[in-house]
Write an enzyme that holds these catalytic residues in place. Structure first.
Site, short mmCIF file in Angstrom:
data_model
loop_
_atom_site.label_atom_id
_atom_site.label_comp_id
_atom_site.label_asym_id
_atom_site.label_seq_id
_atom_site.Cartn_x
_atom_site.Cartn_y
_atom_site.Cartn_z
N SER A 114 70.01 -7.60 -41.01
CA SER A 114 69.28 -6.89 -42.06
C SER A 114 69.14 -7.76 -43.31
O SER A 114 69.92 -8.70 -43.52
CB SER A 114 70.05 -5.61 -42.39
OG SER A 114 69.76 -5.14 -43.67
N TYR A 138 63.15 -6.73 -45.82
CA TYR A 138 62.51 -5.80 -46.75
C TYR A 138 61.69 -6.68 -47.67
O TYR A 138 62.24 -7.38 -48.53
CB TYR A 138 63.55 -4.99 -47.53
CG TYR A 138 64.17 -3.88 -46.72
CD1 TYR A 138 63.37 -2.93 -46.10
CD2 TYR A 138 65.55 -3.76 -46.60
CE1 TYR A 138 63.94 -1.90 -45.35
CE2 TYR A 138 66.12 -2.73 -45.87
CZ TYR A 138 65.31 -1.81 -45.24
OH TYR A 138 65.85 -0.80 -44.52
N THR A 164 60.28 -4.28 -41.91
CA THR A 164 60.44 -2.82 -41.84
C THR A 164 59.42 -2.18 -42.77
O THR A 164 59.37 -2.49 -43.97
CB THR A 164 61.88 -2.43 -42.22
OG1 THR A 164 62.76 -3.03 -41.26
CG2 THR A 164 62.08 -0.92 -42.19
N LYS A 246 58.54 -3.04 -37.90
CA LYS A 246 59.49 -1.99 -37.48
C LYS A 246 59.21 -0.71 -38.25
O LYS A 246 59.17 -0.72 -39.49
CB LYS A 246 60.92 -2.47 -37.75
CG LYS A 246 62.00 -1.43 -37.49
CD LYS A 246 63.38 -2.03 -37.64
CE LYS A 246 64.49 -1.04 -37.38
NZ LYS A 246 64.77 -0.16 -38.52
N HIS A 270 63.59 4.93 -38.10
CA HIS A 270 64.76 4.53 -38.89
C HIS A 270 65.96 5.44 -38.55
O HIS A 270 66.80 5.73 -39.40
CB HIS A 270 64.42 4.62 -40.38
CG HIS A 270 65.04 3.55 -41.23
ND1 HIS A 270 64.31 2.52 -41.77
CD2 HIS A 270 66.31 3.35 -41.66
CE1 HIS A 270 65.10 1.75 -42.50
NE2 HIS A 270 66.32 2.24 -42.44
C1 FNR Z 1 70.00 1.46 -40.58
N1 FNR Z 1 68.71 1.03 -40.28
C2 FNR Z 1 68.17 -0.05 -40.95
N2 FNR Z 1 66.92 -0.50 -40.64
C3 FNR Z 1 66.39 -1.59 -41.25
O1 FNR Z 1 65.26 -1.97 -40.94
N3 FNR Z 1 67.12 -2.24 -42.22
C4 FNR Z 1 68.37 -1.86 -42.60
O2 FNR Z 1 68.99 -2.47 -43.46
C5 FNR Z 1 68.92 -0.70 -41.97
N4 FNR Z 1 70.16 -0.24 -42.32
C6 FNR Z 1 70.72 0.81 -41.62
C7 FNR Z 1 72.01 1.24 -41.95
C8 FNR Z 1 72.61 2.26 -41.22
C9 FNR Z 1 74.01 2.68 -41.56
C10 FNR Z 1 71.90 2.88 -40.15
C11 FNR Z 1 72.52 3.97 -39.31
C12 FNR Z 1 70.62 2.48 -39.85
C13 FNR Z 1 67.95 1.66 -39.18
C14 FNR Z 1 68.28 1.00 -37.84
O3 FNR Z 1 67.77 -0.31 -37.79
C15 FNR Z 1 67.67 1.76 -36.64
O4 FNR Z 1 66.29 1.95 -36.85
C16 FNR Z 1 68.32 3.12 -36.40
O5 FNR Z 1 69.70 3.10 -36.64
C17 FNR Z 1 68.07 3.51 -34.94
O6 FNR Z 1 68.48 4.78 -34.67
P1 FNR Z 1 69.90 5.17 -33.97
O7 FNR Z 1 70.11 4.24 -32.79
O8 FNR Z 1 70.92 5.00 -35.05
O9 FNR Z 1 69.65 6.58 -33.60
#
Ligand code: FNR
Length: 374
Positions: A114, A138, A164, A246, A270
């Site tokens: 990330s 980002y 994203t 994404k 997300h």
């Molecule tokens: C995320 N996700 C996320 N996505 C992204 O593009 N950049 C990020 O920094 C983050 N940070 C993040 C932190 C936490 C604690 C979570 C739970 C999720 C989203 C992540 O990439 C992904 O899209 C989801 O977690 C997928 O869904 P499931 O598998 O958690 O249901």
């Protein structure tokens, strides 16, 4: 419960992992990973969607030798999944992304770092060895900073940039707001900023990750609500790496992505953390696959919990999936060993599900093997 357990045996189901994680870490960080935005309708819909599709296996094929891999943009996914980009991992375990990177490397599972990590993208890369890695960006309000991060990712061996698009602002995560909990305000996701030459130019001395000025500055530039399709042209000018978007949910956006020369899509909401009430990823997938017609790779995340979910996503048009919360629960319970266990169990489940579907390779998993529940 301690954060490092020898002879570890973690539960196989994500619901039990989640309970164990809740007992392992404090309520603030646990709620941050576990919850969704608003009334958590989308969070729930992500899981329900997988239950509304059924696999229809075909038997009496020799399935004694199996290949669960898929290849996406020159990257081999040995088990058709990668770790989703998850920021601020040091709120779950002091070693944060370094622990999850080592666990991913142990199984050759691709890692997506990330923008908002607790360790720098360069340090994470050293823990991945030659394991494939992509960098999630980002795209900052500060364009020079965004470009600088892309260049650093290229140098550190990241082979694709994941932009994203669903985070123009942070979702209304009611439970975090009620808890008054914000990892951003704690400075837990600052590592890529305080190690960036462009970001540092704004400061006279090298600041620490929880320096108030740093946190304020990151808050100012992190998300960029003015981003448009046209900005993709700028990004493409500055890198030769493939670009994936994404957070795509609408088939018209999928079509636009092709017009703008994007290299791949990640269908995602997300994990139900952004717009509550939006469509589940799995329901969004078939119309997107129809528009794309195999012309670029499609990945999917949000709600993947079991091997059979990978089969379903694949049958509906995704080449591979990303795993989010489940590996974070492993991290919270027991650091690297915890993530390793979660990955081991998931990899076995994918392999078993492929065999029981009657296939010897992921390339055989297609539409003929799935039907919607009546
Ligand atoms: C995320 N996700 C996320 N996505 C992204 O593009 N950049 C990020 O920094 C983050 N940070 C993040 C932190 C936490 C604690 C979570 C739970 C999720 C989203 C992540 O990439 C992904 O899209 C989801 O977690 C997928 O869904 P499931 O598998 O958690 O249901």
């Amino acid at each position: 419960m301690t954060n490092s357990i020898s002879n570890l045996e973690l539960p196989h189901s994500v619901s039990l992992l989640e309970k164990m994680a809740a007992e392992s870490i404090e309520n603030g960080p646990f709620t941050y990973v576990h919850s969704g935005s608003g009334n958590e309708i989308t969070l729930k819909a992500n899981i329900d969607a997988f239950e509304s599709w059924q696999i229809v296996p075909k038997y009496l094929n020799d399935v004694s030798i199996r290949d669960t891999s898929s290849k996406i943009l020159d990257t081999t996914f040995p088990n058709s999944f990668a770790l989703a980009p998850v920021g601020v991992q040091s709120i779950f375990h002091p070693e944060g992304e370094l622990a999850s990177a080592r666990a991913a490397a142990h199984y050759g599972v691709p890692f997506i770092a990330s923008t908002f990590t607790s360790h720098s993208l360069e340090e994470i890369a050293t823990h991945l060895g030659d394991t494939p890695r992509w960098f999630q960006l980002y795209w900052s309000k500060d364009e020079e900073l965004a470009i600088s991060m892309v260049k650093r990712a290229e140098k550190a061996g990241y082979s694709a940039i994941v932009i994203t698009v669903d985070t123009s602002l942070i979702g209304n995560r009611e439970r975090d707001l009620n808890n008054g909990y914000s990892p951003l305000k704690l400075g837990k996701g600052s590592a890529n900023y305080i190690n960036d030459p462009v970001f540092l130019e704004r400061f006279k001395t090298r600041p620490s990750s929880d320096d108030k000025g740093v946190i304020e500055k990151i808050g100012d530039v992190l998300f960029n609500p003015s981003l448009t399709w046209e900005d993709l042209r700028t990004i493409k000018k500055h890198t030769s790496l493939p670009i994936l978007l994404k957070g795509i949910l609408h088939e018209e956006d999928a079509s636009k992505a092709m017009d703008y020369g994007v290299d791949g899509l990640i269908v995602s909401n997300h994990g139900g953390r952004q717009l509550d009430g939006c469509i589940s990823s799995l329901e969004a997938l078939p119309p997107i696959a129809d528009v794309i017609q195999g012309r670029m790779p499609i990945l999917l995340d949000s709600g993947i919990r079991r091997g059979s979910d990978v089969i379903k996503a694949r049958a509906l048009g995704a080449s591979a999936v990303l795993l989010g919360r489940p590996f974070v629960y492993g991290l919270a319970i027991a650091g690297e060993q915890g993530v390793r266990q979660v990955l081991k169990n998931f990899i076995n489940d994918i392999d078993t599900s492929l065999a029981l579907t009657g296939c010897t390779s992921m390339s055989q998993v297609n539409k003929s093997l799935i039907r919607r529940k009546k």
